[in-house]
Write a protein that holds these residues in place. Structure first.
Motif, short mmCIF file in Angstrom:
data_model
loop_
_atom_site.label_atom_id
_atom_site.label_comp_id
_atom_site.label_asym_id
_atom_site.label_seq_id
_atom_site.Cartn_x
_atom_site.Cartn_y
_atom_site.Cartn_z
N ILE A 98 0.83 -1.20 0.00
CA ILE A 98 0.00 0.00 0.00
C ILE A 98 0.87 1.25 0.00
N GLN A 99 1.96 1.24 0.76
CA GLN A 99 2.85 2.40 0.76
C GLN A 99 3.46 2.63 -0.62
N SER A 100 3.80 1.54 -1.31
CA SER A 100 4.31 1.70 -2.68
C SER A 100 3.23 2.26 -3.60
N LEU A 101 2.00 1.74 -3.47
CA LEU A 101 0.92 2.22 -4.33
C LEU A 101 0.71 3.72 -4.16
N ARG A 102 0.77 4.22 -2.94
CA ARG A 102 0.59 5.66 -2.71
C ARG A 102 1.55 6.49 -3.55
N GLN A 103 2.76 5.98 -3.73
CA GLN A 103 3.78 6.73 -4.47
C GLN A 103 3.75 6.43 -5.97
N MET A 104 3.08 5.36 -6.36
CA MET A 104 2.99 5.00 -7.78
C MET A 104 1.92 5.80 -8.52
N ILE A 105 0.92 6.28 -7.78
CA ILE A 105 -0.21 6.96 -8.40
C ILE A 105 0.22 8.33 -8.93
N THR A 106 -0.17 8.63 -10.16
CA THR A 106 0.09 9.94 -10.76
C THR A 106 -1.23 10.59 -11.17
N THR A 111 16.63 -1.44 0.51
CA THR A 111 16.98 -1.79 -0.87
C THR A 111 18.31 -2.52 -0.92
N ASP A 112 18.34 -3.62 -1.68
CA ASP A 112 19.60 -4.33 -1.89
C ASP A 112 20.63 -3.38 -2.49
N THR A 113 21.88 -3.52 -2.07
CA THR A 113 22.94 -2.62 -2.51
C THR A 113 23.03 -2.53 -4.02
N ALA A 114 22.86 -3.66 -4.71
CA ALA A 114 22.97 -3.69 -6.17
C ALA A 114 21.89 -2.84 -6.85
N ASN A 115 20.79 -2.56 -6.15
CA ASN A 115 19.69 -1.80 -6.75
C ASN A 115 19.69 -0.33 -6.34
N LYS A 116 20.68 0.08 -5.57
CA LYS A 116 20.73 1.48 -5.14
C LYS A 116 21.42 2.35 -6.19
N ASP A 117 20.97 3.60 -6.29
CA ASP A 117 21.52 4.54 -7.25
C ASP A 117 21.26 5.94 -6.70
N TYR A 118 22.30 6.58 -6.20
CA TYR A 118 22.11 7.88 -5.56
C TYR A 118 21.58 8.92 -6.53
N GLY A 119 22.07 8.92 -7.78
CA GLY A 119 21.59 9.88 -8.76
C GLY A 119 20.10 9.75 -9.00
N ARG A 120 19.63 8.51 -9.13
CA ARG A 120 18.18 8.29 -9.32
C ARG A 120 17.41 8.75 -8.10
N PHE A 121 17.92 8.44 -6.90
CA PHE A 121 17.24 8.84 -5.66
C PHE A 121 17.16 10.36 -5.57
N ARG A 122 18.27 11.05 -5.76
CA ARG A 122 18.33 12.48 -5.53
C ARG A 122 17.61 13.27 -6.62
N ASP A 123 17.85 12.90 -7.88
CA ASP A 123 17.41 13.75 -8.99
C ASP A 123 16.05 13.36 -9.55
N THR A 124 15.66 12.10 -9.39
CA THR A 124 14.41 11.64 -10.00
C THR A 124 13.31 11.43 -8.98
N LYS A 125 13.62 10.74 -7.89
CA LYS A 125 12.56 10.32 -6.97
C LYS A 125 12.36 11.27 -5.80
N LEU A 126 13.43 11.82 -5.27
CA LEU A 126 13.29 12.68 -4.11
C LEU A 126 12.43 13.91 -4.37
N PRO A 127 12.50 14.55 -5.56
CA PRO A 127 11.64 15.73 -5.78
C PRO A 127 10.16 15.45 -5.55
N ARG A 128 9.70 14.25 -5.94
CA ARG A 128 8.28 13.92 -5.71
C ARG A 128 7.99 13.83 -4.21
N LEU A 129 8.91 13.26 -3.44
CA LEU A 129 8.70 13.17 -2.01
C LEU A 129 8.71 14.54 -1.36
#
Length: 538
Positions: free
Chosen positions: A128-136, A503-521
């Motif tokens: 449910i927490q994921s769904l809240r963030q998936m909705i556009t 998140t598993d280390t292999a799936n982490k990406d700081y650029g994606r977190f900071r520049d793509t996803k964090l602005p929505r949060l």
């Protein structure tokens, strides 16, 4: 959909009924989910969420369905229709025993309808927490939709904690509930509640009313930093009644968050001793300290009546808090008061104890056995499993005697000490201060440093990785006098650390977190009135 393939047009109203998109922005929208899910598969099109949406669920997920309905109403102005024990609805919560190998595991899929599946209510809640963030919401049509696809996800670590220090500067119910809400959004599952310290005792114990009548109040508050001699002259006070504690526990439980209390012993105990001077080695009255830093006074645990008092407090705590772990602090003990106490020296001689650090460990071992006898696990800062240095706060040699199941919360020192305690069989929560202390400024711990934190040190042998059960991030409040500063210190670093724990280390990406996803949060926090440090001005 077959008609569309044959070239027949579908009206927007028909698309809404079918649950598929009619060219919404969601068709190509990346899922803006923090923490990053461990597996995402995208498909063509998107699934529309109408203004009135049916949610079907089995009885065991009724609480989660109600919470989803609340989120949809508050976040998106959607009217939910709850269908208990039904198998049809635009959104379905489904029991799937196959998704139970990892606690918190879930799957969410969108393809005309949205299904959230798990073996447990906890997993459903995380979906449910994921769904809240998936909705556009489409900026032109205002249609709500989710891009079609599937997430398969689970946490990397089972202990994902946030600690609020309510003892130094009392924050209150509104702040606690705000943090619980944001922890839920970020799939954090342990609220570590620091309720007692030198400068404040914040929990009602009816048998000992002076703990709050005296210990929850101080005349002024140290400001300006560790070396300052400035004070805010206004009195500071506050505590939680047991009814308020129960209210917080109920609020947290609905969000699948365990509340772990911390009751400091044997040090960081001056507020309690100010209330009842007989608890200390000197027995003379003094005021609740106003200056920060750890005070010299501490419980005289050589005397049976003091240990009996602490056991009574622990009994009260264990009745109130049903969680499996009780935190006793155990850190930064100053030995000055013990050194001059005849009762301590007598105890040491009778029990063949050669140093004050061994005396501290003797007490910690006894308390760990008491907590274990009640069916709980004891946790404490590094000092409980490593021999404290008599000349300074910190750790030096090893100490063995803690009850089986005790947990070490590592916070400071050489990372090799984690290997030492793991080899001796203890579980470890990694809270290395240079990555997880949210009260540190952003020059000391930039957002990237928090994001890059791994609970498993690079030096830890692979066969011991399983002894790291997770991480904790801490918000100490010595220098936090306002809600605004409290939030700026915590946000957005708490989100970076949440991803470090999920998140598993292999799936982490700081650029994606900071520049793509964090602005929505950040947009969400703006809408909720939560202030934060702007990471794009660093």
């Amino acid at each position: 959909m077959a008609a569309a393939a044959a070239g027949t047009a579908i009206s927007l109203s028909s698309a809404l009924l079918l649950g598929c998109s009619a060219g919404t922005a969601a068709d190509s929208a990346e899922y803006m989910v923090i923490p990053q899910p461990n597996e995402i598969t995208y498909m063509a099109g998107s699934t529309v969420i109408p203004d009135k949406v049916a949610i079907a669920f089995p009885e065991e997920f009724a609480s989660e369905a109600a919470m989803l309905g609340r989120y949809l109403s508050e976040d998106f102005n959607v009217r939910p229709v709850l269908r208990r024990d039904r198998s049809s609805g635009r959104i379905l919560l489904k029991k799937d025993p196959a998704l139970g190998s990892i606690p918190g595991q879930y799957r969410i899929s969108a393809d005309g309808k949205i299904e959230i599946s798990s073996a447990t209510a906890e997993g459903i809640f995380y979906g449910i927490q994921s769904l809240r963030q998936m909705i556009t919401r489409d900026t032109v049509s205002a249609v709500l939709a989710v891009r079609n696809g599937e997430i398969n996800d689970h946490p990397a670590f089972q202990w994902r904690a946030f600690m609020l220090d309510d003892a130094r500067n009392f924050r209150g119910m509104e702040s606690v509930k705000m943090f619980l809400d944001e922890m839920a959004r970020l799939k954090m599952n342990v609220f570590h509640w620091h309720l007692t310290d030198d400068q404040g005792w914040r929990i009602e114990i009816p048998e000992y009313p002076l703990l709050t009548e005296v210990g929850s109040r101080r005349d002024s508050t140290h400001i300006g930093g560790w070396n300052s001699h400035e004070y805010d002259p206004n009195p500071q006070e506050g505590f939680y009644t047991q009814d308020q504690i129960r209210e917080v526990l109920e609020y947290a439980d609905a969000r699948h968050i365990t509340v772990m209390p911390e009751i400091e012993m044997p040090g960081h105990s001056s507020a309690a001793i100010a209330a009842y001077p007989w608890l200390g080695p000197i027995g003379k009255p003094f005021r609740t300290p106003c200056r920060f830093g750890y005070a010299a006074d501490l419980f005289d645990v050589s005397r049976p009546e003091v240990v009996a008092f602490l056991c009574y407090i622990l009994d009260e705590i264990m009745v109130l808090f049903p969680g499996p772990v009780i935190h006793i602090g155990g850190d930064e003990v100053s030995f000055n008061m013990w050194e001059n106490a005849p009762t301590v020296r007598k105890y040491m001689a009778e029990h063949n104890i050669g140093s004050l650090s061994e005396f501290q460990l003797d007490f910690t071992d006894r308390i760990s056995a008491y907590i274990a006898s009640k069916g709980r696990r004891m946790m404490g800062w590094s000092d409980i499993g490593l021999n404290p240095d008599e000349n300074a706060a910190g750790v030096t040699d090893t100490g063995d005697g803690l009850a089986e199941g005790s947990i070490i919360q590592f916070w400071k020192g050489d990372l090799s000490q984690i290997t030492d305690v793991a080899e001796r069989g203890y579980d470890v929560v990694n809270s290395y201060h240079m990555c997880t202390y949210l009260d540190y400024n952003y020059e000391w711990i930039p957002l990237k440093n928090a994001y890059d934190f791994s609970p498993i040190p690079d030096s830890l042998p692979e066969n011991l990785h399983g002894k790291i059960i997770g991480f904790g991030c801490q918000l100490w409040t010595e220098w936090i006098m306002t809600d605004e500063k409290m939030c700026r210190q915590a946000f957005p670093r708490i989100a970076a650390l949440a991803e470090a724990g999920w998140t598993d280390t292999a799936n982490k990406d700081y650029g994606r977190f900071r520049d793509t996803k964090l602005p929505r949060l950040l947009e969400i926090w703006d809408a909720e009135g939560i202030v934060y440090h702007n990471p794009y001005t660093d």
